[in-house]
Design a protein around this motif. Structure first.
Motif, mmCIF file in Angstrom:
data_model
loop_
_atom_site.group_PDB
_atom_site.id
_atom_site.type_symbol
_atom_site.label_atom_id
_atom_site.label_comp_id
_atom_site.label_asym_id
_atom_site.label_seq_id
_atom_site.Cartn_x
_atom_site.Cartn_y
_atom_site.Cartn_z
ATOM 1 N N LEU A 1 5.929 1.847 17.638
ATOM 2 C CA LEU A 1 6.016 2.447 16.978
ATOM 3 C C LEU A 1 4.452 3.765 17.598
ATOM 4 O O LEU A 1 4.820 3.434 18.061
ATOM 5 N N ASP B 1 1.638 2.517 11.812
ATOM 6 C CA ASP B 1 1.569 1.440 11.591
ATOM 7 C C ASP B 1 2.265 0.724 10.138
ATOM 8 O O ASP B 1 2.928 1.162 9.384
ATOM 9 N N GLU B 2 2.467 -1.030 9.927
ATOM 10 C CA GLU B 2 3.194 -1.585 9.584
ATOM 11 C C GLU B 2 1.901 -2.320 8.368
ATOM 12 O O GLU B 2 0.920 -2.567 9.018
#
Length: 392
Positions: free
Chosen positions: A9, A14-15
């Protein structure tokens, strides 16, 4: 050929995985309920706008933070929102009918073109509230109090509040007769509390000794509000014009009121000048002792609506909801989980699953039921088949 993983990423992006997403949604719901109880109405600004509209009336800092792309339909430059405050101000001034006072709140992801250099997120989930049309200290106290309550419902119950007022520095700038370039140079050094740099800079400007001492004093004028404002009254005596004296009086009024409402230390910092290019009065920030940094900030920006055709008092605050996830220890347990076999055309099973979900259970239909898990099992009395919950 690059060996870099195709799944990496971008920096600062971020996830959000299930457990964190659940906490985010819980805190988000609490905050919106709090805003509603205070009379703040939810608005949803657009994620992208034409750049000349998005940045009108804002400072250079926001321009540098804004991610810019070209619109494939119009060919014009678009900006992805990096801060929703100017958008909400435009909605008040341009999109909504005129009222004496308006309270708005918002929540959503913003995108920053660069990181803060400390590993911070470029995609914070910004939460904020804005009050338009009220210029009294009562409004200052309301918004700061709402900020502290929003932090509390997000799990941050211990905090330190830091109050400042850009009017004090501006009064000294007027007294010294500084042009805009020197004002910006001095503001930047004060924000960093770079005392040697400030002294060296002032020494080359041929200012009166009393003004030099007063400007240098701003770096020292921070600490508990009563002692700090008393010291400011002595060290800046005779050097502030009416607006500068009014700024100190306003700080004292608001600090005293907040001190009785907030369970935490209230400080004053006269070199706190965040958002200087569009802030017009009181500025404030909340710090978390647990995180050791700022977690919310706000201030007055009375002039921002002028470019949208409605200049009037305005103030607000914003924070990154995800900053609070480490503060929120009040983990609400998920509903009990039950497993059911995945079957087609079984009306009795479908009714049993729907009934449990209606009672608050999490029901997962699957062909792989974990050993020992609570589950629906078929019971056949020879005439009809029913489904019963076992293992709970």
């Amino acid at each position: 050929m690059s060996n870099q993983s195709p799944w990496i990423l971008p920096a600062g992006i971020d996830e959000v995985l299930p457990a964190q997403a659940r906490r985010i949604e819980r805190v988000r719901t609490r905050m919106l309920e709090t805003f509603d109880r205070w009379g703040y109405e939810l608005v949803v600004p657009p994620m992208v706008e034409f750049i000349d509209t998005l940045l009108v009336g804002t400072g250079e800092d926001l321009d540098l933070e804004t991610l810019k792309v070209t619109d494939g339909l119009s060919g014009r430059q678009l900006g992805v929102r990096a801060d929703m405050t100017p958008q909400v101000a435009r909605m008040d001034a341009h999109s909504l009918p005129s009222v004496d006072e308006r309270r708005l709140c918002y929540i959503g992801t913003v995108i920053r073109a660069k990181t803060d250099g400390l590993g911070g997120s470029r995609a914070p989930m910004q939460v904020g509230a804005e009050l338009f049309g009220s210029d009294g200290p009562e409004a200052d106290v309301e918004v700061i109090s709402l900020m502290t309550e929003a932090l509390a419902v997000g799990g941050c119950r211990q905090m330190t509040l830091d109050l400042g007022h850009v009017g004090v520095f501006r009064a000294l700038v007027r007294a010294a007769g500084l042009d805009e370039a020197r004002e910006d140079q001095l503001r930047d050094a004060l924000t960093r509390k770079a005392v040697p740099e400030i002294r060296q800079t002032l020494a080359g400007w041929s200012l009166e000794a009393s003004l030099v001492e007063a400007i240098e004093a701003l770096c020292d004028l921070h600490g508990p509000w009563q002692a700090t404002l008393a010291s400011a009254g002595q060290r800046l005596n005779g050097l502030l014009d009416a607006e500068g004296r009014a700024a100190l009086d306003r700080l004292a009024t608001v600090a005293e009121a907040i001190d009785t409402r907030v369970d935490g230390e209230v400080l004053v910092d006269l070199s706190e000048l965040h958002g200087y290019h569009y802030q017009t009065g009181l500025v404030y920030a909340a710090y978390s002792p647990r995180m050791g940094r700022e977690i919310a900030r706000g201030g007055r920006y009375d002039d921002i609506g002028q470019v949208f055709g409605r200049s009037r008092p305005a103030l607000g605050f914003s924070l990154d909801l995800r900053d609070l996830l480490g503060e929120d220890d009040d983990e609400a347990p998920a509903g009990p989980t039950v497993y059911a076999p995945a079957r087609l055309n079984d009306a009795a099973l479908d009714r049993a699953v729907a009934d449990l979900r209606g009672k608050g259970y999490r029901v997962i239909t699957t062909k792989s039921i974990p050993d020992g898990a609570a589950q629906l099992v078929a019971v056949d009395d020879g005439q009809t088949q029913t489904w019963q919950l076992t293992g709970e």
